[in-house]
Motif scaffolding. Structure first.
Motif, PDB file in Angstrom:
ATOM      1  N   VAL A 181      -2.536 -36.129  13.377  1.00  0.00           N
ATOM      2  CA  VAL A 181      -3.274 -37.093  12.557  1.00  0.00           C
ATOM      3  C   VAL A 181      -3.751 -38.250  13.425  1.00  0.00           C
ATOM      4  CG1 VAL A 181      -3.022 -38.850  10.761  1.00  0.00           C
ATOM      5  CG2 VAL A 181      -2.173 -36.545  10.364  1.00  0.00           C
ATOM      6  N   ARG A 182      -2.891 -38.724  14.295  1.00  0.00           N
ATOM      7  CA  ARG A 182      -3.262 -39.856  15.144  1.00  0.00           C
ATOM      8  C   ARG A 182      -4.453 -39.490  16.033  1.00  0.00           C
ATOM      9  NH1 ARG A 182      -2.252 -41.112  20.335  1.00  0.00           N
ATOM     10  NH2 ARG A 182      -2.386 -43.307  20.915  1.00  0.00           N
ATOM     11  N   ALA A 183      -4.345 -38.342  16.703  1.00  0.00           N
ATOM     12  CA  ALA A 183      -5.416 -37.944  17.624  1.00  0.00           C
ATOM     13  C   ALA A 183      -6.732 -37.750  16.875  1.00  0.00           C
ATOM     14  CB  ALA A 183      -5.021 -36.659  18.348  1.00  0.00           C
ATOM     15  N   GLU A 184      -6.666 -37.062  15.726  1.00  0.00           N
ATOM     16  CA  GLU A 184      -7.886 -36.797  14.959  1.00  0.00           C
ATOM     17  C   GLU A 184      -8.502 -38.102  14.469  1.00  0.00           C
ATOM     18  OE1 GLU A 184      -9.782 -34.344  14.351  1.00  0.00           O
ATOM     19  OE2 GLU A 184      -8.589 -32.873  15.422  1.00  0.00           O
ATOM     20  N   ILE A 228      -9.419 -33.023   7.356  1.00  0.00           N
ATOM     21  CA  ILE A 228      -9.958 -31.656   7.334  1.00  0.00           C
ATOM     22  C   ILE A 228      -9.342 -30.779   8.421  1.00  0.00           C
ATOM     23  CG2 ILE A 228     -12.053 -30.295   7.692  1.00  0.00           C
ATOM     24  CD1 ILE A 228     -13.514 -32.266   5.998  1.00  0.00           C
ATOM     25  N   PRO A 229      -9.405 -31.174   9.706  1.00  0.00           N
ATOM     26  CA  PRO A 229      -8.749 -30.318  10.694  1.00  0.00           C
ATOM     27  C   PRO A 229      -7.227 -30.327  10.554  1.00  0.00           C
ATOM     28  CG  PRO A 229      -9.678 -32.264  11.736  1.00  0.00           C
ATOM     29  CD  PRO A 229     -10.130 -32.283  10.330  1.00  0.00           C
ATOM     30  N   VAL A 230      -6.680 -31.432  10.057  1.00  0.00           N
ATOM     31  CA  VAL A 230      -5.224 -31.512   9.947  1.00  0.00           C
ATOM     32  C   VAL A 230      -4.697 -30.506   8.928  1.00  0.00           C
ATOM     33  CG1 VAL A 230      -3.327 -33.001   9.205  1.00  0.00           C
ATOM     34  CG2 VAL A 230      -5.087 -33.896  10.719  1.00  0.00           C
ATOM     35  N   VAL A 231      -5.483 -30.281   7.862  1.00  0.00           N
ATOM     36  CA  VAL A 231      -5.032 -29.369   6.805  1.00  0.00           C
ATOM     37  C   VAL A 231      -4.749 -27.969   7.355  1.00  0.00           C
ATOM     38  CG1 VAL A 231      -5.886 -28.087   4.813  1.00  0.00           C
ATOM     39  CG2 VAL A 231      -6.000 -30.558   4.830  1.00  0.00           C
ATOM     40  N   VAL A 280       4.165 -15.420   2.175  1.00  0.00           N
ATOM     41  CA  VAL A 280       4.130 -16.884   2.258  1.00  0.00           C
ATOM     42  C   VAL A 280       2.901 -17.334   3.033  1.00  0.00           C
ATOM     43  CG1 VAL A 280       5.215 -18.858   3.393  1.00  0.00           C
ATOM     44  CG2 VAL A 280       6.585 -17.332   1.979  1.00  0.00           C
ATOM     45  N   PHE A 281       2.646 -16.691   4.182  1.00  0.00           N
ATOM     46  CA  PHE A 281       1.507 -17.114   5.003  1.00  0.00           C
ATOM     47  C   PHE A 281       0.183 -16.859   4.287  1.00  0.00           C
ATOM     48  CE2 PHE A 281       4.393 -17.527   8.532  1.00  0.00           C
ATOM     49  CZ  PHE A 281       3.837 -18.599   9.201  1.00  0.00           C
ATOM     50  N   VAL A 282       0.104 -15.723   3.601  1.00  0.00           N
ATOM     51  CA  VAL A 282      -1.135 -15.428   2.876  1.00  0.00           C
ATOM     52  C   VAL A 282      -1.382 -16.484   1.802  1.00  0.00           C
ATOM     53  CG1 VAL A 282      -2.161 -13.838   1.217  1.00  0.00           C
ATOM     54  CG2 VAL A 282      -1.219 -12.969   3.361  1.00  0.00           C
ATOM     55  N   VAL A 283      -0.335 -16.806   1.055  1.00  0.00           N
ATOM     56  CA  VAL A 283      -0.487 -17.795  -0.024  1.00  0.00           C
ATOM     57  C   VAL A 283      -0.854 -19.161   0.555  1.00  0.00           C
ATOM     58  CG1 VAL A 283       0.749 -19.081  -1.797  1.00  0.00           C
ATOM     59  CG2 VAL A 283       1.002 -16.608  -1.651  1.00  0.00           C
ATOM     60  N   VAL A 284      -0.155 -19.554   1.627  1.00  0.00           N
ATOM     61  CA  VAL A 284      -0.444 -20.860   2.228  1.00  0.00           C
ATOM     62  C   VAL A 284      -1.894 -20.916   2.715  1.00  0.00           C
ATOM     63  CG1 VAL A 284       0.036 -22.315   4.228  1.00  0.00           C
ATOM     64  CG2 VAL A 284       1.913 -21.454   2.845  1.00  0.00           C
ATOM     65  N   ASN A 285      -2.327 -19.808   3.332  1.00  0.00           N
ATOM     66  CA  ASN A 285      -3.708 -19.771   3.817  1.00  0.00           C
ATOM     67  C   ASN A 285      -4.708 -19.939   2.689  1.00  0.00           C
ATOM     68  OD1 ASN A 285      -4.650 -19.646   6.429  1.00  0.00           O
ATOM     69  ND2 ASN A 285      -3.559 -17.730   6.763  1.00  0.00           N
ATOM     70  N   LEU A 286      -4.400 -19.307   1.565  1.00  0.00           N
ATOM     71  CA  LEU A 286      -5.276 -19.421   0.406  1.00  0.00           C
ATOM     72  C   LEU A 286      -5.340 -20.869  -0.056  1.00  0.00           C
ATOM     73  CD1 LEU A 286      -5.946 -16.393  -0.613  1.00  0.00           C
ATOM     74  CD2 LEU A 286      -5.451 -17.412  -2.811  1.00  0.00           C
ATOM     75  N   ILE A 287      -4.176 -21.512  -0.090  1.00  0.00           N
ATOM     76  CA  ILE A 287      -4.150 -22.920  -0.522  1.00  0.00           C
ATOM     77  C   ILE A 287      -4.942 -23.778   0.455  1.00  0.00           C
ATOM     78  CG2 ILE A 287      -2.632 -24.913  -0.893  1.00  0.00           C
ATOM     79  CD1 ILE A 287      -0.509 -22.919  -1.844  1.00  0.00           C
ATOM     80  N   VAL A 288      -4.795 -23.479   1.770  1.00  0.00           N
ATOM     81  CA  VAL A 288      -5.556 -24.228   2.774  1.00  0.00           C
ATOM     82  C   VAL A 288      -7.054 -24.080   2.532  1.00  0.00           C
ATOM     83  CG1 VAL A 288      -6.205 -24.239   5.209  1.00  0.00           C
ATOM     84  CG2 VAL A 288      -3.791 -24.204   4.565  1.00  0.00           C
ATOM     85  N   ASP A 289      -7.489 -22.848   2.269  1.00  0.00           N
ATOM     86  CA  ASP A 289      -8.915 -22.609   2.012  1.00  0.00           C
ATOM     87  C   ASP A 289      -9.394 -23.412   0.818  1.00  0.00           C
ATOM     88  OD1 ASP A 289      -9.149 -20.995   4.127  1.00  0.00           O
ATOM     89  OD2 ASP A 289      -9.196 -19.101   3.022  1.00  0.00           O
ATOM     90  N   LEU A 290      -8.599 -23.414  -0.232  1.00  0.00           N
ATOM     91  CA  LEU A 290      -9.004 -24.137  -1.442  1.00  0.00           C
ATOM     92  C   LEU A 290      -9.029 -25.639  -1.186  1.00  0.00           C
ATOM     93  CD1 LEU A 290      -7.180 -22.069  -4.193  1.00  0.00           C
ATOM     94  CD2 LEU A 290      -9.579 -22.029  -3.517  1.00  0.00           C
ATOM     95  N   THR A 291      -8.090 -26.117  -0.356  1.00  0.00           N
ATOM     96  CA  THR A 291      -8.075 -27.539  -0.027  1.00  0.00           C
ATOM     97  C   THR A 291      -9.341 -27.933   0.720  1.00  0.00           C
ATOM     98  OG1 THR A 291      -5.727 -27.209   0.291  1.00  0.00           O
ATOM     99  CG2 THR A 291      -6.600 -29.355   0.894  1.00  0.00           C
ATOM    100  N   TYR A 292      -9.788 -27.036   1.614  1.00  0.00           N
ATOM    101  CA  TYR A 292     -11.050 -27.278   2.309  1.00  0.00           C
ATOM    102  C   TYR A 292     -12.156 -27.571   1.323  1.00  0.00           C
ATOM    103  CZ  TYR A 292     -10.017 -25.810   7.056  1.00  0.00           C
ATOM    104  OH  TYR A 292      -9.565 -25.726   8.320  1.00  0.00           O
ATOM    105  N   PHE A 293     -12.192 -26.728   0.286  1.00  0.00           N
ATOM    106  CA  PHE A 293     -13.246 -26.882  -0.715  1.00  0.00           C
ATOM    107  C   PHE A 293     -13.190 -28.259  -1.346  1.00  0.00           C
ATOM    108  CE2 PHE A 293     -14.147 -22.320  -0.907  1.00  0.00           C
ATOM    109  CZ  PHE A 293     -15.522 -22.434  -0.949  1.00  0.00           C
ATOM    110  N   ALA A 294     -11.969 -28.683  -1.630  1.00  0.00           N
ATOM    111  CA  ALA A 294     -11.834 -29.983  -2.281  1.00  0.00           C
ATOM    112  C   ALA A 294     -12.270 -31.092  -1.333  1.00  0.00           C
ATOM    113  CB  ALA A 294     -10.387 -30.184  -2.715  1.00  0.00           C
ATOM    114  N   LEU A 295     -12.038 -30.899  -0.024  1.00  0.00           N
ATOM    115  CA  LEU A 295     -12.280 -31.992   0.926  1.00  0.00           C
ATOM    116  C   LEU A 295     -13.699 -32.020   1.473  1.00  0.00           C
ATOM    117  CD1 LEU A 295      -9.024 -32.124   3.092  1.00  0.00           C
ATOM    118  CD2 LEU A 295      -9.858 -33.848   1.505  1.00  0.00           C
ATOM    119  N   ASP A 296     -14.279 -30.842   1.703  1.00  0.00           N
ATOM    120  CA  ASP A 296     -15.523 -30.815   2.463  1.00  0.00           C
ATOM    121  C   ASP A 296     -16.709 -30.307   1.641  1.00  0.00           C
ATOM    122  OD1 ASP A 296     -17.541 -30.644   4.293  1.00  0.00           O
ATOM    123  OD2 ASP A 296     -16.278 -29.851   5.878  1.00  0.00           O
ATOM    124  N   PRO A 297     -17.618 -31.199   1.270  1.00  0.00           N
ATOM    125  CA  PRO A 297     -18.764 -30.796   0.452  1.00  0.00           C
ATOM    126  C   PRO A 297     -19.676 -29.809   1.171  1.00  0.00           C
ATOM    127  CG  PRO A 297     -19.088 -33.001   1.299  1.00  0.00           C
ATOM    128  CD  PRO A 297     -17.670 -32.616   1.622  1.00  0.00           C
TER     129      PRO A 297
END
Lengths: 328, 336
Positions: A207-210, A244-247, A299-316
């Motif tokens: 987070v700091r570097a980004e 965005i990259p941190v997610v 677990v990894f598949v589900v987490v990845n899905l959540i990450v993808d959806l978070t992208y949508f929320a964050l990046d227009p």
């Protein structure tokens, strides 16, 4: 959006099938379960019977199809060692691991983002330098050492916290929770800190570097030129671009927290999935190992899905990209 | 020291002997050396020069967007008579956007990609004008219409990536004008745009500022843009203003050899097929600025005094130029 989610789902399913194949292959290559279960002195007759009972005499594709079908229903057969259904074993152990991992994840992301933003904003401050130096310790010290150190200080010397186990748990249906009793909550503190510490330092440094990177962007300079206050720039304009990259990284890290709590669970004798897996490896208890492998993949598949959806929320930009893909 | 402002107008901006320095490990580098100029109300001052001449730095120093290790080491900046170069950060922040607006070079990176165009406009309007949400939004839509964005009531909810480069620069202009500043600093506002769009943006900027009586400091290296929009032009070289005067005079009859070299490098339709002039050499680095006149090593007409003393700005035609050739005593002495 829908098309994008469906594609992510399909990819996830593909990953699960591939992992299922690897998990299934273990049955053939990791020792001979029949010998393990019956011992050296069993008769040929006994062996043949057990082989049939376990379904090990069927041809390879049939066995694999049967395995996938069962796995989809959450059935992984019977543990070679304990003689109980693997699904029951997992269900008993799952709450312990999930409570530990989710709390660690919340602790690591929450504190990681807070400290990272603080260290980025007060770049040369004494406190942020202290935090940054401290984070080096977190990155370089092995997890078990942190756990043992905590046990020494808080359990052995100060006697504030229990050194092992989950304490008393309360059953909510099949879910045994440690969150509702005092001893349960106390028992959680040290394992959560231990498991989350590495991720915390990693997320914080990221987070700091980004954030420092984003603060150099032209739109930040332009926001200043428009007269936007420094706090608003940092917490409104920069933070969202930082996340965005941190997610991505944080998401994968949190997946690994849930999946690989093994070391922490061993140090604190936590009755979770990690401990179950370690015991299974020692005994070549293939059904349990296979189930654990599938669990990790899921677990990894589900987490990845959540990450993808978070992208949508964050990046227009992604949202309209998906709209274009749909032919809008 | 500066050209007289057009009659009947008090200057909006006065810059006096501005010195800007970078403190580095290898010593102090002087990036701006006694820069002085005025901008009158409603006037457009073009600032030209090679990259590294100090054009953008002058703009950044005026609006207070300087980053360490750079610092203002001397001189004064006055906005409508009041000094602004020594204000506290928060007081300076309230001037930015409200009284001095800024337009940057690249519209693709000037807008925050994650916020709607309207959010950024409303934010700016509310910071400076304290309007409520509905009034600020109405004003934002009106501004977008004014800068020529079609269907502004719909486009206001678009994200920056949904706009083309030219449209984004229009949004940036709307943002710079959102609080009706007295002065706009436009730092290469058309450099990153397609040639076909450049003219539109310049015309738009000119019209909006004329309507409002906004002064403009236009930083560019495009002499065509200067000729199109500027009232006066300042030519910078190695951190100094070497010539300043009415745009027609400087373009037609430049007095400083460097300005003459710049004008000679402009292709013209009447010039036939003659080779464009080229100034030999390159501008010196900040740590290698020669003694005397910084342009001396590249100047075909250099003579004895050029290496000894820095030429001050002196009257030349209708403007000012900093060249010993314009000093009768010096040239007479050299001729003897």
């Amino acid at each position: 959006m829908l098309a994008y989610s469906l594609r992510s789902l399909a990819q996830g399913a593909l990953v699960l099938v591939a992992v299922a194949f690897i998990a299934f292959s273990m049955f053939r290559f990791v020792g001979d379960p029949v010998v393990n279960m019956l011992g050296q002195e069993a008769t040929l007759q006994d062996r043949r019977e057990l082989t049939e009972r376990l379904g090990l005499d069927a041809p390879f594709p049939v066995q694999f199809a049967r395995f996938i079908g069962n796995a989809a229903r959450g059935e992984f057969g019977v543990s070679y060692r304990q003689g109980r259904k693997v699904s029951d074993l997992i269900r008993e152990r799952l709450p312990a691991t999930l409570e530990l991992a989710l709390l660690s994840a919340i602790f690591a992301t929450g504190a990681g983002i807070l400290l990272g933003v603080y260290a980025a904003i007060n770049r040369d401050g004494f406190l942020s330098n202290l935090v940054m130096t401290g984070s080096l310790v977190g990155v370089s010290l092995p997890t078990f050492l942190i756990g043992i150190g905590l046990i020494y200080v808080f359990a052995v010397e100060l006697r504030w916290l229990p050194s092992f186990g989950r304490g008393e748990t309360v059953a909510l249906g099949w879910w045994n929770t440690g969150l509702l009793t005092d001893s349960g909550r106390k028992s959680l503190i040290m394992p959560v800190l231990t498991l989350g510490f590495f991720q915390l330092t990693l997320i914080m440094r990221l987070v700091r570097a980004e954030m420092l990177e984003v603060m150099r962007a032209e739109f930040i300079r332009f926001a200043r030129a428009r007269g936007v206050g420094e706090r608003t720039i940092q917490l409104r304009h920069a933070l969202r671009n930082t996340l965005i990259p941190v997610v991505t990284i944080a998401g994968l890290q949190l997946g690994s927290v849930i999946a690989f709590a093994i070391v922490t669970e061993t140090v604190f004798q936590w009755p979770g999935l990690g401990a179950l897996f370690v015991n299974a490896v020692q005994f070549a208890d293939v059904p349990v190992m296979a189930a654990y492998l599938m669990f990790v993949a899921a677990v990894f598949v589900v987490v990845n899905l959540i990450v993808d959806l978070t992208y949508f929320a964050l990046d227009p930009r992604l949202r309209s990209g998906a709209r274009l893909a749909k032919g809008h | 020291m500066t050209a007289p402002p057009p009659p009947g107008a008090a200057p909006v901006l006065e810059v006096r002997d501005l010195v800007f320095e970078f403190r580095t490990r290898r010593g102090v580098l002087r990036a701006l050396d006694h820069v002085s100029f005025d901008i009158a109300k409603g006037e457009v001052l073009g600032v030209v020069g090679e990259s590294g001449a100090g054009k953008s730095l002058t703009g950044a120093a005026i609006i207070g967007l300087i980053e360490p290790p750079g610092r203002i080491a001397g001189g004064e900046i006055r906005l409508e008579g009041a000094r602004i170069d020594n204000l506290a950060p928060d007081a300076m922040r309230r001037i930015r956007g409200r009284r001095i607006g800024m337009i940057f070079q690249d519209p693709l990176t000037s807008l925050n990609p994650l916020f709607r165009v309207g959010d950024q406009l409303v934010e700016t309007i509310q910071i400076h004008l304290g309007l409520d949400d509905a009034a600020a939004r109405a004003r934002a839509i009106a501004l977008l219409a004014e800068v020529g964005i079609p269907a502004p009531e719909r486009r206001i909810d678009g994200y920056p990536h949904e706009f083309s480069g030219g449209m984004r620069q229009r949004v940036v202009i709307a943002l710079a004008l959102a609080a009706e500043p007295d002065l706009i600093i436009a730092d290469e506002p058309t450099t990153a745009l397609d040639v076909s769009v450049q003219a539109q943006i310049i015309t738009l900027l000119k019209r909006l500022c004329r309507e409002r009586g906004t002064s403009v400091m236009l930083i560019t290296h495009d002499m065509g843009v200067i000729a199109e929009i500027a009232d006066r032009v300042a030519v910078m070289y190695a951190g100094r203003i070497v010539e300043i005067g009415p745009v027609g005079a400087v373009i037609r009859a430049p007095r400083h050899p460097y300005a003459a070299g710049l004008m000679g490098a402009i292709p013209s339709l009447e010039g036939g097929r003659a080779r464009l002039l080229q100034i030999p050499g390159a501008m010196p680095r900040l740590d290698r600025i020669p003694s005397g006149c910084a342009f001396r090593p590249r100047c075909g007409q250099a003579f004895a005094p050029c290496s000894e003393r820095v030429p001050p700005l002196m009257a030349a035609g209708s403007g000012l130029a900093a060249c010993w050739l314009l000093d009768a005593d010096m040239t007479a002495e050299a001729a003897r």
